[in-house]
Design a protein around this motif. Structure first.
Motif, short mmCIF file in Angstrom:
data_model
loop_
_atom_site.label_atom_id
_atom_site.label_comp_id
_atom_site.label_asym_id
_atom_site.label_seq_id
_atom_site.Cartn_x
_atom_site.Cartn_y
_atom_site.Cartn_z
N MET A 1 0.84 -1.20 0.00
CA MET A 1 0.00 0.00 0.00
C MET A 1 0.87 1.25 0.00
O MET A 1 2.05 1.21 0.36
CB MET A 1 -0.91 -0.01 1.23
CG MET A 1 -1.84 -1.20 1.31
SD MET A 1 -3.05 -1.24 -0.03
CE MET A 1 -4.08 0.15 0.42
N MET A 2 0.29 2.37 -0.39
CA MET A 2 1.02 3.64 -0.43
C MET A 2 1.30 4.13 0.99
O MET A 2 0.39 4.19 1.83
CB MET A 2 0.21 4.67 -1.19
CG MET A 2 0.90 6.01 -1.36
SD MET A 2 2.32 5.92 -2.47
CE MET A 2 2.73 7.65 -2.64
N GLU A 3 2.56 4.48 1.26
CA GLU A 3 2.97 5.01 2.54
C GLU A 3 3.52 6.42 2.36
O GLU A 3 4.09 6.75 1.32
CB GLU A 3 4.04 4.12 3.18
CG GLU A 3 3.57 2.72 3.50
CD GLU A 3 4.70 1.85 4.06
OE1 GLU A 3 4.46 1.13 5.03
OE2 GLU A 3 5.81 1.92 3.50
N LYS B 1 -3.56 16.39 6.61
CA LYS B 1 -4.24 16.94 5.44
C LYS B 1 -3.85 16.23 4.14
O LYS B 1 -4.71 15.81 3.37
CB LYS B 1 -3.92 18.44 5.31
CG LYS B 1 -4.36 19.28 6.50
CD LYS B 1 -5.87 19.33 6.64
CE LYS B 1 -6.29 20.28 7.77
NZ LYS B 1 -7.76 20.34 7.93
N VAL B 2 -2.55 16.11 3.89
CA VAL B 2 -2.10 15.53 2.63
C VAL B 2 -2.38 14.03 2.58
O VAL B 2 -2.96 13.53 1.60
CB VAL B 2 -0.59 15.79 2.41
CG1 VAL B 2 -0.11 15.10 1.14
CG2 VAL B 2 -0.32 17.29 2.34
N ALA B 3 -1.98 13.31 3.62
CA ALA B 3 -2.13 11.85 3.61
C ALA B 3 -3.57 11.40 3.41
O ALA B 3 -3.83 10.49 2.60
CB ALA B 3 -1.54 11.26 4.90
N PRO B 4 -4.55 12.00 4.09
CA PRO B 4 -5.94 11.56 3.85
C PRO B 4 -6.39 11.77 2.40
O PRO B 4 -7.13 10.93 1.86
CB PRO B 4 -6.75 12.44 4.81
CG PRO B 4 -5.80 12.76 5.92
CD PRO B 4 -4.47 12.93 5.23
N ILE B 5 -5.96 12.87 1.77
CA ILE B 5 -6.33 13.10 0.37
C ILE B 5 -5.74 12.01 -0.51
O ILE B 5 -6.42 11.43 -1.37
CB ILE B 5 -5.85 14.48 -0.09
CG1 ILE B 5 -6.56 15.59 0.68
CG2 ILE B 5 -6.08 14.66 -1.60
CD1 ILE B 5 -5.99 16.98 0.41
N VAL B 6 -4.45 11.73 -0.31
CA VAL B 6 -3.77 10.73 -1.14
C VAL B 6 -4.39 9.35 -0.94
O VAL B 6 -4.69 8.63 -1.90
CB VAL B 6 -2.27 10.70 -0.80
CG1 VAL B 6 -1.58 9.52 -1.48
CG2 VAL B 6 -1.59 12.02 -1.21
N ARG B 7 -4.60 8.98 0.31
CA ARG B 7 -5.14 7.63 0.59
C ARG B 7 -6.57 7.48 0.06
O ARG B 7 -6.92 6.42 -0.47
CB ARG B 7 -5.08 7.37 2.09
CG ARG B 7 -3.65 7.21 2.61
CD ARG B 7 -3.58 7.30 4.12
NE ARG B 7 -2.20 7.17 4.59
CZ ARG B 7 -1.77 7.63 5.75
NH1 ARG B 7 -2.60 8.26 6.58
NH2 ARG B 7 -0.51 7.48 6.12
N LYS B 8 -7.37 8.52 0.20
CA LYS B 8 -8.75 8.45 -0.29
C LYS B 8 -8.78 8.30 -1.80
O LYS B 8 -9.55 7.49 -2.34
CB LYS B 8 -9.51 9.70 0.14
CG LYS B 8 -10.97 9.70 -0.27
CD LYS B 8 -11.69 10.94 0.23
CE LYS B 8 -13.16 10.95 -0.18
NZ LYS B 8 -13.86 12.16 0.32
#
Length: 348
Positions: A6-8, A336-343
């Motif tokens: 998965m993306m980390e 902020k950034v991580a939730p956008i990327v993961r979603k």
């Protein structure tokens, strides 16, 4: 059956000091590092990695020691070097240090093995730069053997042989993760793929998408060697800075980036770092991840698409700015950034 990686998202740092230019002392920078690791863990980032350097302007000559100090204060974040200069180190000692970190962190240690962007460690530890390539190949071979074999028998040209000796403590992870770190060498990409090891590309200039041919080489080498390329991990490391607006981020970060690049440029004969260079790097296709959270997330997603990334690490070390701004970048990356990327990736 193994699940596809998965993306980390995470942080890299070299623990820049430079107190004579508005930075902090090495002792203060080390204390700050522990605070950063704890925060990165709290905001849900996946990795915090410290690069080994042996220069007056960095406090990071012993990444495993620093990471071990933070291990009891964190719960889930992976703790890595970024990179370990394996060519001028002893692979047995490297394994022992990170196996110890692995035990203290309950299985969260990693090694990024590379040759380093600076060469001070070679004369410091008594190695000849004429042996640059041989040292790395030989020591990587020994490190990989030590991590999978408790009783080691090994011989080479640049280190005394080992005859059926145990290497302790053993890491909790079997095997202890080892990444290949590279600045863009095709040979390194092929080596990592052939060995079936994860690879991290340091992208500090130009367009990240230009690394796509190296990713292709990596995957092709892995497939030829019998590894499933879809199961391997690919990461990048790039400079970045996040603020509430693009304009604020760019204005705050340009003097920092120019100062660092011009210092290194004087040593390597590079031209002066200009605002035009900076703004080109901040473009959507450039190598600087500078801006507001939405823009930085967009750039990370573009890099992920172009390079098949499973991990993105942002270098956020800028000692000439107040430490609260570094902490704010870590906070924004995690919240902020991580939730956008993961979603977005979950929708694909």
């Amino acid at each position: 059956m193994k699940e596809k990686p998965m993306m980390e998202l995470g942080i890299t740092t070299f623990l820049h000091t430079k107190p004579e230019h508005g930075g902090v002392s090495p002792a203060e920078r080390l204390r700050q590092a522990i605070e950063e690791i704890r925060l990165a863990d709290q905001v849900g980032l996946d990795v915090y990695a410290i690069g080994e350097h042996h220069r007056i302007d960095y406090a990071s000559s012993s990444p495993a020691v620093i990471l071990a100090a933070a291990a009891p204060a964190t719960k889930r974040i992976r703790l890595s070097s970024a990179v370990t200069v394996l060519s001028s180190d002893d692979p047995v000692r490297v394994y022992q240090d990170f196996a110890t970190l692995d035990c203290l962190s309950e299985g969260r240690a990693e090694i990024m093995a590379g040759r380093g962007s600076f060469v001070e460690s070679f004369p410091l530890f008594g190695y000849d730069l004429n042996d640059y390539e041989e040292l790395y190949e030989e020591k990587l071979e020994l490190l990989l053997k030590v991590r999978t074999t408790e009783k080691v028998t090994w011989g080479g040209g640049h280190r005394p042989a080992i005859h059926n000796m145990g290497v302790y403590p053993r890491a909790l992870q079997e095997p202890l993760p080892v990444w290949i770190g590279t600045g863009g060498s095709p040979e390194s990409a092929v080596r990592a793929g052939t060995l079936g090891l994860p690879v991290i590309f340091s992208i500090i200039g130009g367009m990240p998408e230009r690394f796509a041919p190296l990713v292709k080489l990596y995957k092709e080498a892995a497939k030829r060697a019998g590894h499933d390329p879809d199961m391997l991990q690919i990461a990048t490391h790039s400079h970045g800075f996040i603020a509430d607006s693009f304009e604020t981020a760019a204005e705050r970060y340009f003097p920092v980036m120019a100062g660092q690049m011009n210092q290194i440029g004087r040593e390597r004969g590079w031209p002066p770092y200009t605002r035009d260079t900076f703004h080109a790097a901040c473009d959507l296709h450039g190598a600087l991840y500078v801006g507001d959270p939405e823009y930085v997330a967009e750039k990370i997603l573009l890099a992920q698409k172009n390079l098949s990334l499973t991990r993105f690490l942002m270098y956020v070390d800028f000692s000439s700015l107040p430490h609260r701004e570094l902490l704010r970048t870590i906070e924004l990356l995690g919240t902020k950034v991580a939730p956008i990327v993961r979603k977005e990736l979950a929708r694909q």
